[in-house]
Design a protein around this motif. Structure first.
Motif, PDB file in Angstrom:
ATOM      1  N   ILE B 276       0.661  -1.095  -0.023  1.00  0.00           N
ATOM      2  CA  ILE B 276       0.056   0.292  -0.046  1.00  0.00           C
ATOM      3  C   ILE B 276       0.877   1.143   0.068  1.00  0.00           C
ATOM      4  O   ILE B 276       1.592   1.318   1.007  1.00  0.00           O
ATOM      5  CB  ILE B 276      -0.933   0.166   1.426  1.00  0.00           C
ATOM      6  N   TRP B 277       0.655   1.878  -0.878  1.00  0.00           N
ATOM      7  CA  TRP B 277       1.513   3.188  -1.217  1.00  0.00           C
ATOM      8  C   TRP B 277       0.815   4.458  -0.293  1.00  0.00           C
ATOM      9  O   TRP B 277      -0.311   4.793  -0.944  1.00  0.00           O
ATOM     10  CB  TRP B 277       1.551   3.551  -2.670  1.00  0.00           C
ATOM     11  N   ALA B 278       1.522   4.766   0.887  1.00  0.00           N
ATOM     12  CA  ALA B 278       0.876   5.949   1.321  1.00  0.00           C
ATOM     13  C   ALA B 278       1.855   7.105   1.135  1.00  0.00           C
ATOM     14  O   ALA B 278       2.603   7.578   2.207  1.00  0.00           O
ATOM     15  CB  ALA B 278       0.732   5.439   2.976  1.00  0.00           C
ATOM     16  N   THR B 279       1.992   7.377  -0.044  1.00  0.00           N
ATOM     17  CA  THR B 279       3.170   8.139  -0.451  1.00  0.00           C
ATOM     18  C   THR B 279       2.542   9.495  -1.086  1.00  0.00           C
ATOM     19  O   THR B 279       3.177  10.349  -1.614  1.00  0.00           O
ATOM     20  CB  THR B 279       4.003   7.452  -1.373  1.00  0.00           C
ATOM     21  N   GLY B 280       1.493   9.973  -0.482  1.00  0.00           N
ATOM     22  CA  GLY B 280       0.835  11.085  -0.858  1.00  0.00           C
ATOM     23  C   GLY B 280       0.274  11.594  -2.206  1.00  0.00           C
ATOM     24  O   GLY B 280       0.260  10.525  -3.108  1.00  0.00           O
ATOM     25  N   TYR B 281       0.156  12.737  -2.501  1.00  0.00           N
ATOM     26  CA  TYR B 281      -0.528  13.106  -3.750  1.00  0.00           C
ATOM     27  C   TYR B 281       0.415  14.190  -4.662  1.00  0.00           C
ATOM     28  O   TYR B 281       1.271  14.691  -3.882  1.00  0.00           O
ATOM     29  CB  TYR B 281      -1.897  13.528  -3.510  1.00  0.00           C
ATOM     30  N   ARG B 282       0.047  14.187  -5.788  1.00  0.00           N
ATOM     31  CA  ARG B 282       0.980  15.388  -6.519  1.00  0.00           C
ATOM     32  C   ARG B 282      -0.371  15.909  -7.318  1.00  0.00           C
ATOM     33  O   ARG B 282      -1.029  15.291  -7.643  1.00  0.00           O
ATOM     34  CB  ARG B 282       1.992  14.749  -7.404  1.00  0.00           C
ATOM     35  N   THR B 283      -0.122  17.093  -7.406  1.00  0.00           N
ATOM     36  CA  THR B 283      -1.226  18.017  -8.247  1.00  0.00           C
ATOM     37  C   THR B 283      -0.703  18.431  -9.642  1.00  0.00           C
ATOM     38  O   THR B 283       0.314  19.147  -9.700  1.00  0.00           O
ATOM     39  CB  THR B 283      -1.423  19.151  -7.503  1.00  0.00           C
TER      40      THR B 283
END
Lengths: 147, 359
Positions: B276-283
């Motif tokens: 599980i990638w709990a590596t955030g977001y990019r906009t």
């Protein structure tokens, strides 16, 4: 270290972090407090009383205390409604005159320590205390609590 | 509002908590606006989060301006409650929300802006970009090295334990989301939590009998400028107690993926059943006018006031304070932005020929 001493030390550590505006330290150190302990809140109360008497060396009338509490609540950006003005006034009166003001001893110790922590921060800022003065205040509170 | 206006004084792009707060303040100021949201309904982003997601702000600190979050102030709302609240908020204040109206591009157009949406174009004198702190899921580049036989999902796709096959789950990323999910899966799976090199200070949810955010609010911490480099604290973290009980194992930073294995920085190799990638977001901001972006492709703004006149931002992570992207605190920024918009709006709508005449 006796229970009273360790409780005193823990409380003054929490207050010390708050006075230094180290919020993370304040929150983390708070986990060492025991709200069910027999001495809960005593050390913070001692420090609060010292700060109040230094801030108002001539004492204060009930009207002056009421004005001070009004000013404190008015300065809060949020959660002023969570404080009972009458309760705060009793705490300040007690701190200034020593001993226990009527009604204070029956109130929730958690509510009392919360209010005293916030008020002590305000008083210390008004006194213009830097780190040395803050340490001295806490040391004297520790002595007063252990006496 | 049922149709996209051809022109409008203010277009708010995004009808999540930030956009709704902006809409509220603009409504209060009597400034006509439209709120354009890409989703099919208000609250859709929250609805998609995992089932057991709980806010780390109590209800007392989760309300938008004008409407307290319902229920006991000490209660920590779940995501479904947030969805209901946002929908109620939009209805209660009759905010002009148009759903299914994704803004495909925003361009400067004379003194105003031209918005191209999935339902046509709209011209606005001023715009508020309130598309949220979350964008597209961000996954490390090395993830491409992982065998397709290993199930992977990002936190944005995680719903609950039943979705995750039995076996070892490696959660990469130990922010609030990674830790919350790790805590939930510890009840049913073998969990390994990969922690980054940056130590996030753990904070108790309750401090001297009050919620942490109560103290931060009373002490004014929530309105202070924030160091962008300082790591986010982790609030109410259960991972330490679960790790001590042997129900979660923590490892260092995952640095690579090779086939069926993940490589930890210290050389350990782990074979997960699921990652599980709990590596955030990019906009992706490429839909904005290039003049609105810096060399790194990020919006140019000062505490939410856009570099181009009449452009504003809301809800960006630490945009102005710690609360800028939090549901219970974005209202402060929204009020400030709305005030600036209102001032500019009244300046441009005052006709010089009408000066001195009664309104």
């Amino acid at each position: 270290m006796t229970g009273a001493t360790s409780a005193t030390s823990a409380e003054l550590d929490v207050l010390g972090a708050l006075l230094a505006f180290d919020f993370i330290g304040f929150a983390q150190k708070s986990t060492a407090l025991d709200p069910h302990g027999p001495h809960y809140g005593q050390a913070v109360a001692a420090a609060f009383g010292l700060a109040a008497r230094r801030r108002f060396p001539q004492g204060a009338t009930p009207q002056e205390i009421s004005g001070y509490v009004d000013g404190f609540l008015g300065s809060l950006e949020a959660c002023a409604e969570d404080f009972d003005p009458a309760f705060l006034e009793r705490l300040v009166a007690e701190g200034l005159h020593g001993g226990t003001a009527p009604g204070v001893e029956h109130l929730d110790p958690e509510t009392a320590i919360q209010a005293r922590l916030v008020l002590t921060l305000r008083l210390v800022r008004e006194l213009g205390y830097g780190p040395d003065e803050q340490r001295e205040l806490l040391a004297e509170a520790a002595l007063g609590t252990s006496a | 509002m049922s149709a996209l206006p051809a022109t409008v004084p203010v277009a708010v792009i995004g009808a999540g908590q930030s956009g709704l707060a902006a809409g509220y303040h603009l409504r209060q100021a009597g400034v006509r606006c439209v709120l354009l949201d890409a989703g099919s309904e208000v609250g859709e982003t929250w609805r998609r989060r995992w089932d057991s997601l709980t806010l780390f702000t109590s209800a007392q600190f989760s309300g938008l301006p004008g409407l307290p979050f319902p229920g006991d102030g000490a209660h920590y709302p779940g995501k479904d409650e947030v969805v209901s609240y946002l929908r109620d908020y939009a209805e209660r204040f009759d905010l002009p929300v148009l759903t299914d109206h994704r803004v495909l591009s925003l361009r400067r157009d004379g003194d105003g802006y031209l918005l191209s949406t999935t339902h046509g174009d709209c011209r606005a004198d001023q715009v508020v970009i309130a598309t949220g702190a979350f964008g597209a899921a961000q996954v490390p580049e090395f993830a491409a090295g992982l065998s397709p036989d290993v199930r992977t999902l990002h936190t944005s796709d995680y719903q609950g334990p039943s979705q995750v096959p039995p076996g070892t789950v490696v959660i990469v990323g130990d922010g609030n989301s990674g830790r919350q999910i790790a805590g939930e899966l510890a009840g049913s799976h073998s969990v390994v939590l990969s922690c980054s090199d940056t130590v996030s200070p753990p904070l108790p949810q309750t401090v001297v009998g009050r919620d942490m955010f109560w103290w931060m609010s009373v002490l004014g911490v929530m309105s202070l400028p924030v160091n962008m480099q300082a790591p986010d604290p982790v609030v109410g973290d259960r991972v330490p107690e679960l790790a001590e009980a042997g129900r979660i194992r923590t490892v260092g930073r995952i640095t690579a993926a090779e086939g069926a294995e993940l490589l930890v920085a210290d050389g350990e190799r782990i074979k997960p059943s699921t990652v599980i990638w709990a590596t955030g977001y990019r906009t992706d901001w490429s839909w904005l006018d290039p003049e609105m972006l810096d060399d790194a492709g990020q919006p140019r703004h000062t505490e939410g006031l856009g570099a181009l006149p009449g452009s504003y931002y809301l809800g960006l992570y630490r945009m102005r304070t710690r609360g800028s992207a939090l549901i219970g605190f974005v209202g402060h920024d929204a009020e400030r932005v709305a005030a600036a918009i209102t001032t500019a709006h009244r300046t441009t709508t005052t006709s010089p020929t009408a000066e001195g005449e009664p309104s």
